[in-house]
Design a protein around this motif. Structure first.
Motif, PDB file in Angstrom:
ATOM      1  N   SER A 395       0.752  -1.343  -0.117  1.00 49.71           N
ATOM      2  CA  SER A 395       0.080  -0.048  -0.026  1.00 49.71           C
ATOM      3  C   SER A 395       0.790   1.141  -0.090  1.00 49.71           C
ATOM      4  O   SER A 395       0.409   2.360   0.398  1.00 49.71           O
ATOM      5  CB  SER A 395      -1.066  -0.020   1.280  1.00 49.71           C
ATOM      6  N   SER A 396       2.354   1.046  -0.482  1.00 48.11           N
ATOM      7  CA  SER A 396       2.945   2.319  -0.739  1.00 48.11           C
ATOM      8  C   SER A 396       3.025   2.613  -1.956  1.00 48.11           C
ATOM      9  O   SER A 396       2.721   1.733  -2.956  1.00 48.11           O
ATOM     10  CB  SER A 396       4.211   2.314   0.066  1.00 48.11           C
ATOM     11  N   GLN A 397       4.013   3.804  -2.464  1.00 49.44           N
ATOM     12  CA  GLN A 397       4.102   3.959  -3.908  1.00 49.44           C
ATOM     13  C   GLN A 397       5.678   3.587  -4.261  1.00 49.44           C
ATOM     14  O   GLN A 397       6.427   3.987  -3.073  1.00 49.44           O
ATOM     15  CB  GLN A 397       3.885   5.133  -4.335  1.00 49.44           C
ATOM     16  N   LEU A 398       5.859   3.349  -5.367  1.00 54.83           N
ATOM     17  CA  LEU A 398       7.353   3.357  -5.707  1.00 54.83           C
ATOM     18  C   LEU A 398       7.418   3.967  -6.916  1.00 54.83           C
ATOM     19  O   LEU A 398       6.789   3.590  -7.858  1.00 54.83           O
ATOM     20  CB  LEU A 398       7.665   1.711  -5.799  1.00 54.83           C
ATOM     21  N   HIS A 399       8.542   4.921  -7.016  1.00 48.72           N
ATOM     22  CA  HIS A 399       8.825   5.830  -8.168  1.00 48.72           C
ATOM     23  C   HIS A 399      10.173   5.019  -8.567  1.00 48.72           C
ATOM     24  O   HIS A 399      11.038   5.123  -8.200  1.00 48.72           O
ATOM     25  CB  HIS A 399       8.596   6.909  -7.967  1.00 48.72           C
ATOM     26  N   THR A 419       1.966   0.475  -5.528  1.00 49.54           N
ATOM     27  CA  THR A 419       1.635   0.949  -7.039  1.00 49.54           C
ATOM     28  C   THR A 419       3.175   1.693  -7.223  1.00 49.54           C
ATOM     29  O   THR A 419       3.711   2.558  -6.755  1.00 49.54           O
ATOM     30  CB  THR A 419       0.680   2.049  -6.627  1.00 49.54           C
ATOM     31  N   VAL A 420       3.362   1.532  -8.702  1.00 45.22           N
ATOM     32  CA  VAL A 420       4.553   1.816  -9.341  1.00 45.22           C
ATOM     33  C   VAL A 420       4.186   2.920 -10.224  1.00 45.22           C
ATOM     34  O   VAL A 420       3.528   2.784 -10.920  1.00 45.22           O
ATOM     35  CB  VAL A 420       5.090   0.498  -9.841  1.00 45.22           C
ATOM     36  N   PHE A 421       5.230   3.875 -10.404  1.00 46.39           N
ATOM     37  CA  PHE A 421       4.826   4.952 -11.264  1.00 46.39           C
ATOM     38  C   PHE A 421       6.485   5.152 -11.780  1.00 46.39           C
ATOM     39  O   PHE A 421       7.474   4.921 -11.398  1.00 46.39           O
ATOM     40  CB  PHE A 421       4.502   6.334 -10.685  1.00 46.39           C
ATOM     41  N   SER A 422       6.449   5.788 -13.087  1.00 49.21           N
ATOM     42  CA  SER A 422       7.790   6.062 -13.748  1.00 49.21           C
ATOM     43  C   SER A 422       7.526   7.009 -14.889  1.00 49.21           C
ATOM     44  O   SER A 422       6.551   6.802 -15.508  1.00 49.21           O
ATOM     45  CB  SER A 422       8.704   4.850 -14.201  1.00 49.21           C
ATOM     46  N   ASN A 423       8.536   8.093 -15.148  1.00 52.41           N
ATOM     47  CA  ASN A 423       8.205   8.864 -16.118  1.00 52.41           C
ATOM     48  C   ASN A 423       8.856   8.071 -17.723  1.00 52.41           C
ATOM     49  O   ASN A 423       9.923   8.564 -18.096  1.00 52.41           O
ATOM     50  CB  ASN A 423       9.275   9.807 -15.875  1.00 52.41           C
ATOM     51  N   ARG A 424       7.834   7.304 -18.076  1.00 53.78           N
ATOM     52  CA  ARG A 424       8.310   6.562 -19.208  1.00 53.78           C
ATOM     53  C   ARG A 424       7.741   7.004 -20.459  1.00 53.78           C
ATOM     54  O   ARG A 424       7.463   6.594 -21.549  1.00 53.78           O
ATOM     55  CB  ARG A 424       7.843   5.075 -19.212  1.00 53.78           C
ATOM     56  N   GLY A 425       7.093   8.249 -20.503  1.00 53.61           N
ATOM     57  CA  GLY A 425       6.411   8.958 -21.480  1.00 53.61           C
ATOM     58  C   GLY A 425       7.554   9.508 -22.437  1.00 53.61           C
ATOM     59  O   GLY A 425       7.316   9.137 -23.756  1.00 53.61           O
ATOM     60  N   THR A 426       8.628   9.853 -22.157  1.00 52.01           N
ATOM     61  CA  THR A 426       9.861  10.320 -22.822  1.00 52.01           C
ATOM     62  C   THR A 426      11.245   9.483 -22.290  1.00 52.01           C
ATOM     63  O   THR A 426      12.114   9.412 -22.861  1.00 52.01           O
ATOM     64  CB  THR A 426      10.023  11.734 -22.738  1.00 52.01           C
ATOM     65  N   SER A 427      10.922   8.756 -21.151  1.00 55.02           N
ATOM     66  CA  SER A 427      12.036   8.046 -20.429  1.00 55.02           C
ATOM     67  C   SER A 427      13.453   8.831 -20.256  1.00 55.02           C
ATOM     68  O   SER A 427      14.372   8.328 -20.353  1.00 55.02           O
ATOM     69  CB  SER A 427      12.371   6.800 -21.481  1.00 55.02           C
ATOM     70  N   GLY A 428      13.158  10.084 -19.888  1.00 57.70           N
ATOM     71  CA  GLY A 428      14.185  10.993 -19.597  1.00 57.70           C
ATOM     72  C   GLY A 428      14.801  10.762 -18.163  1.00 57.70           C
ATOM     73  O   GLY A 428      13.887  10.616 -17.332  1.00 57.70           O
ATOM     74  N   ILE A 429      15.859  11.262 -17.724  1.00 62.44           N
ATOM     75  CA  ILE A 429      16.490  11.261 -16.353  1.00 62.44           C
ATOM     76  C   ILE A 429      15.992  12.470 -15.453  1.00 62.44           C
ATOM     77  O   ILE A 429      16.053  12.602 -14.382  1.00 62.44           O
ATOM     78  CB  ILE A 429      18.003  10.959 -16.191  1.00 62.44           C
ATOM     79  N   ASP A 430      15.704  13.606 -16.296  1.00 64.42           N
ATOM     80  CA  ASP A 430      15.312  14.745 -15.925  1.00 64.42           C
ATOM     81  C   ASP A 430      13.997  14.859 -15.140  1.00 64.42           C
ATOM     82  O   ASP A 430      12.988  14.381 -15.993  1.00 64.42           O
ATOM     83  CB  ASP A 430      15.485  15.934 -16.862  1.00 64.42           C
ATOM     84  N   ALA A 440       4.549  12.488  -3.479  1.00 59.77           N
ATOM     85  CA  ALA A 440       4.451  12.558  -1.940  1.00 59.77           C
ATOM     86  C   ALA A 440       3.922  13.838  -1.308  1.00 59.77           C
ATOM     87  O   ALA A 440       3.190  13.707  -0.265  1.00 59.77           O
ATOM     88  CB  ALA A 440       6.218  12.717  -1.428  1.00 59.77           C
ATOM     89  N   LEU A 441       3.673  14.826  -2.062  1.00 60.12           N
ATOM     90  CA  LEU A 441       3.096  16.203  -1.680  1.00 60.12           C
ATOM     91  C   LEU A 441       1.664  16.092  -1.802  1.00 60.12           C
ATOM     92  O   LEU A 441       0.916  16.866  -1.008  1.00 60.12           O
ATOM     93  CB  LEU A 441       3.474  17.376  -2.462  1.00 60.12           C
ATOM     94  N   THR A 442       0.999  14.997  -2.310  1.00 59.30           N
ATOM     95  CA  THR A 442      -0.405  14.840  -2.550  1.00 59.30           C
ATOM     96  C   THR A 442      -0.860  13.581  -2.152  1.00 59.30           C
ATOM     97  O   THR A 442      -2.154  13.180  -2.261  1.00 59.30           O
ATOM     98  CB  THR A 442      -0.621  14.830  -4.129  1.00 59.30           C
ATOM     99  N   THR A 443      -0.309  12.839  -1.296  1.00 56.65           N
ATOM    100  CA  THR A 443      -0.793  11.505  -0.717  1.00 56.65           C
ATOM    101  C   THR A 443      -0.156  11.098   0.395  1.00 56.65           C
ATOM    102  O   THR A 443       0.915  11.737   0.913  1.00 56.65           O
ATOM    103  CB  THR A 443      -0.378  10.180  -1.851  1.00 56.65           C
ATOM    104  N   ASP A 444      -0.782  10.611   1.403  1.00 58.60           N
ATOM    105  CA  ASP A 444      -0.480  10.025   2.540  1.00 58.60           C
ATOM    106  C   ASP A 444       0.211   8.636   2.699  1.00 58.60           C
ATOM    107  O   ASP A 444       1.020   8.424   3.827  1.00 58.60           O
ATOM    108  CB  ASP A 444      -1.803  10.022   3.618  1.00 58.60           C
ATOM    109  N   LEU A 449      11.361   6.335  -3.941  1.00 57.80           N
ATOM    110  CA  LEU A 449      12.067   6.603  -5.125  1.00 57.80           C
ATOM    111  C   LEU A 449      13.618   5.889  -5.233  1.00 57.80           C
ATOM    112  O   LEU A 449      14.140   6.145  -4.538  1.00 57.80           O
ATOM    113  CB  LEU A 449      12.270   8.007  -5.119  1.00 57.80           C
ATOM    114  N   LEU A 450      13.484   5.032  -6.351  1.00 60.53           N
ATOM    115  CA  LEU A 450      14.682   4.220  -6.629  1.00 60.53           C
ATOM    116  C   LEU A 450      15.422   4.996  -7.889  1.00 60.53           C
ATOM    117  O   LEU A 450      14.817   5.229  -8.850  1.00 60.53           O
ATOM    118  CB  LEU A 450      14.271   2.859  -6.917  1.00 60.53           C
ATOM    119  N   ILE A 451      16.558   5.556  -7.510  1.00 57.66           N
ATOM    120  CA  ILE A 451      17.125   6.458  -8.519  1.00 57.66           C
ATOM    121  C   ILE A 451      18.582   6.319  -8.572  1.00 57.66           C
ATOM    122  O   ILE A 451      19.205   6.104  -7.428  1.00 57.66           O
ATOM    123  CB  ILE A 451      16.773   8.121  -8.143  1.00 57.66           C
ATOM    124  N   GLY A 452      19.099   6.395  -9.713  1.00 55.79           N
ATOM    125  CA  GLY A 452      20.690   6.457 -10.091  1.00 55.79           C
ATOM    126  C   GLY A 452      21.184   7.689  -9.392  1.00 55.79           C
ATOM    127  O   GLY A 452      20.544   8.710  -9.561  1.00 55.79           O
TER     128      GLY A 452
END
Length: 569
Positions: A395-399, A419-430, A440-444, A449-452
């Motif tokens: 019940s947490s989120q993973l970006h 629940t998993v999210f990722s910016n795969r519309g353009t797949s950029g690192i920015d 995180a500002l919008t959910t309890d 976030l897993l990030i390089g």
């Protein structure tokens, strides 16, 4: 004096369900900013960096399912929204982008902060309009009212996405100290869109095909999926032996579906037995190159893709029909129709050989990846990521940031419902970190976030504001450069690998965490990771950053061994 049409613009947003605004500070946008900031029913976040602001708004809109207003001043500030606007366009996230501008007659007159802002986002926006620079005439106010309604309608309609309103503002644009704001009563103009269904002949054709073959496969792309749709898909699998396949971004994890195709479809062994006759796809993009190559090689005879997009979506080069219908409506109707046909015909025994071939491959992949990770002697990022992912609470989120982060998660998978999210519309690192911050500002929920390291340091301004949320948990994989280039045959074979591809560095996140007020954990080996995880995963109200350092050469060796495992599947 504050311009009344701008107050009405803010009021209209509220009446149309927009209650959140992300504002990048500036002077030309002062009247627009204050109109939103002083409205009692709008929550605002001030983010100094426009690029970070854009992605934070994107992350918020994903959670809300409603457009978020995004405001900036004139000039290049608007261009810094472009990466997030583009991601929102291809990912289908609604945003209302409001760019303040100077009057158009001043362009090319050596006046400051003047660029061509009309349609500044080009093709990467659903609709874009510029308001007139003079708001006094009654027709101008009518145009503003109509245009804002139209843009909000467009942002919310399928396929959803960002819209843009350019707002020229003349001086004076600061209110007087004693000036009061009076919000008007602008008209709301909604557009009723018919609930789309499919023609009867299309249903008859599709049902006929499904009745004539036992090789039907349902493939889910990136999406946030409802519990009711998951139940329908489970029934289709159990009652009609349809394999339901998806990656980590399809959010099928934690259910009895097949979520490791990236592993077993990388096999060099013949896989004809897994070629479907009918392929039904829905959702957005896929991460796995192995999956794409499989369906390009083993082509289904019929491929139905469910999408509202105008463009034909055909990444496998197999598409026969694109269906403009809600996935839940489609699969619900499909299940009901197949159930009725099966009842009438007494057809209760379906051949499950095709389903079993996919399930056997899935079981082998899950066992293989577990054994592989358990038998590694040296500590590395692959094993570290697996340990962290396994313990993320349900019940947490993973970006997932782009590059190796999303790929590691796709190989390893998730045993629990997250629940998993990722910016795969353009797949950029920015903007990967900014998007997670916005969520995180919008959910309890806890937001992980897993990030390089390259994506993290590139987006440090995601934390440069006073709103860093306490439910944010960052897992930073720091291998001192962009190690994905060590995993790709082309760049890894070049003598310029470290200088021109990996962007080598010796930076840690300790000072960034300190500046942003994050609780910081530095990890260099497995005992340190095991010791830190309970505290890091704790739901106490403090943002945290877990930095895992590793050797890129050792990571490359481990990944090469993993690729050999996939080939032998």
């Amino acid at each position: 004096m504050i311009l009344q049409p701008l107050l009405d613009l803010a009021e209209l947003c509220v009446r149309r369900g927009i209650h959140h605004a992300v504002i990048a500070p500036g002077s030309r946008s002062a009247a627009l900013t204050l109109a939103f900031a002083r409205h009692p029913h709008i929550q605002t976040k001030v983010i100094p960096d426009e690029r970070a602001a854009g992605y934070i708004a994107l992350g918020m809109a994903q959670q809300l399912g409603q457009p978020v207003a995004l405001i900036c001043t004139s000039g290049t500030a608007a261009l810094n929204f472009a990466p997030a606007v583009t991601e929102a366009y291809f990912l289908g996230v609604p945003l209302l982008v409001l760019t303040a501008d100077r009057p158009p007659e001043w362009i090319h007159q050596q006046d400051g902060q003047m660029i061509h802002q009309d349609a500044v986002y080009g093709k990467h926006i659903k609709e874009s309009y510029s308001l007139p620079a003079d708001y006094g005439h009654v027709d101008s106010r009518w145009f503003i009212e109509r245009t804002v309604n139209q843009l909000i309608n467009s942002a919310q309609e399928q396929p959803r996405g960002p819209v843009h309103l350019n707002v020229p503002i003349r001086e004076p644009f600061y209110p007087k100290p004693d000036e009061t704001f009076t919000y008007g009563s602008p008209r709301t103009i909604t557009r009723v869109v018919e609930q789309r269904t499919l023609p009867q002949e299309t249903w008859e054709e599709l049902i006929g095909l499904l009745e004539d073959t036992d090789r039907v496969l349902i493939l889910a792309g990136q999406q946030v999926i409802s519990e009711s749709l998951l139940e329908i898909l489970d029934q289709l699998k159990n009652e009609f032996a349809f394999p339901v396949v998806g990656e980590v971004l399809s959010n099928l994890s934690g259910h009895s579906f097949l979520t490791h195709p990236d592993i077993f479809l990388g096999s060099t062994q013949p896989q004809d037995e897994r070629c479907p006759e009918v392929l039904i796809t829905f959702g957005d993009s896929f991460v796995s190159k192995n999956l794409k190559l499989f369906f390009r090689k083993y082509k289904p005879r019929y491929h139905y893709h469910i999408s509202f997009r105008r463009e034909l979506i055909d990444p496998f080069q197999t598409l026969t029909q694109q269906l403009a219908i809600e996935p839940e409506v489609f699969f619900h109707t499909l299940l009901e129709t197949l159930d009725l046909r099966a009842f009438r015909q007494g057809d209760e025994d379906r051949d499950t050989t095709f389903l079993q071939s996919w399930e056997v491959a899935e079981q082998k992949a899950v066992s293989g990846i577990r054994h592989f990770l358990q038998t590694r002697e040296a500590f590395g990022e692959f094993q570290a990521v697996a340990q962290v992912l396994e313990q993320i609470p349900e019940s947490s989120q993973l970006h997932l940031a782009n590059s190796m982060s999303v790929r590691y998660a796709n190989y390893i998978g998730l045993p629990q419902r997250v629940t998993v999210f990722s910016n795969r519309g353009t797949s950029g690192i920015d903007g990967c970190m900014s998007t997670a911050v916005g969520a995180a500002l919008t959910t309890d929920q806890l937001v992980f976030l897993l990030i390089g390291d390259v994506a993290f340091f590139y987006d440090r301004n995601a934390l440069w504001h006073p709103h860093v949320p306490s439910n944010l948990r960052i897992i930073l994989i720091n291998n001192s450069g962009g190690s994905i280039f060590r995993m790709i045959d082309g760049p890894r074979q070049q003598p310029e690998l470290e200088t021109y591809f990996e962007t080598k560095h010796h930076t840690t996140a300790e000072r960034t965490a300190q500046d942003a007020g994050l609780e910081y954990y530095a990890i260099a080996n497995e005992p340190e990771l095991v010791k830190a995880l309970p505290s890091f995963l704790n739901e106490d109200k403090k943002a945290k950053l877990l930095e895992i350092s590793s050797d890129p050469v050792a990571n490359q060796k481990t990944f090469d061994q993993f690729k050999e495992l996939m080939k032998a599947m």
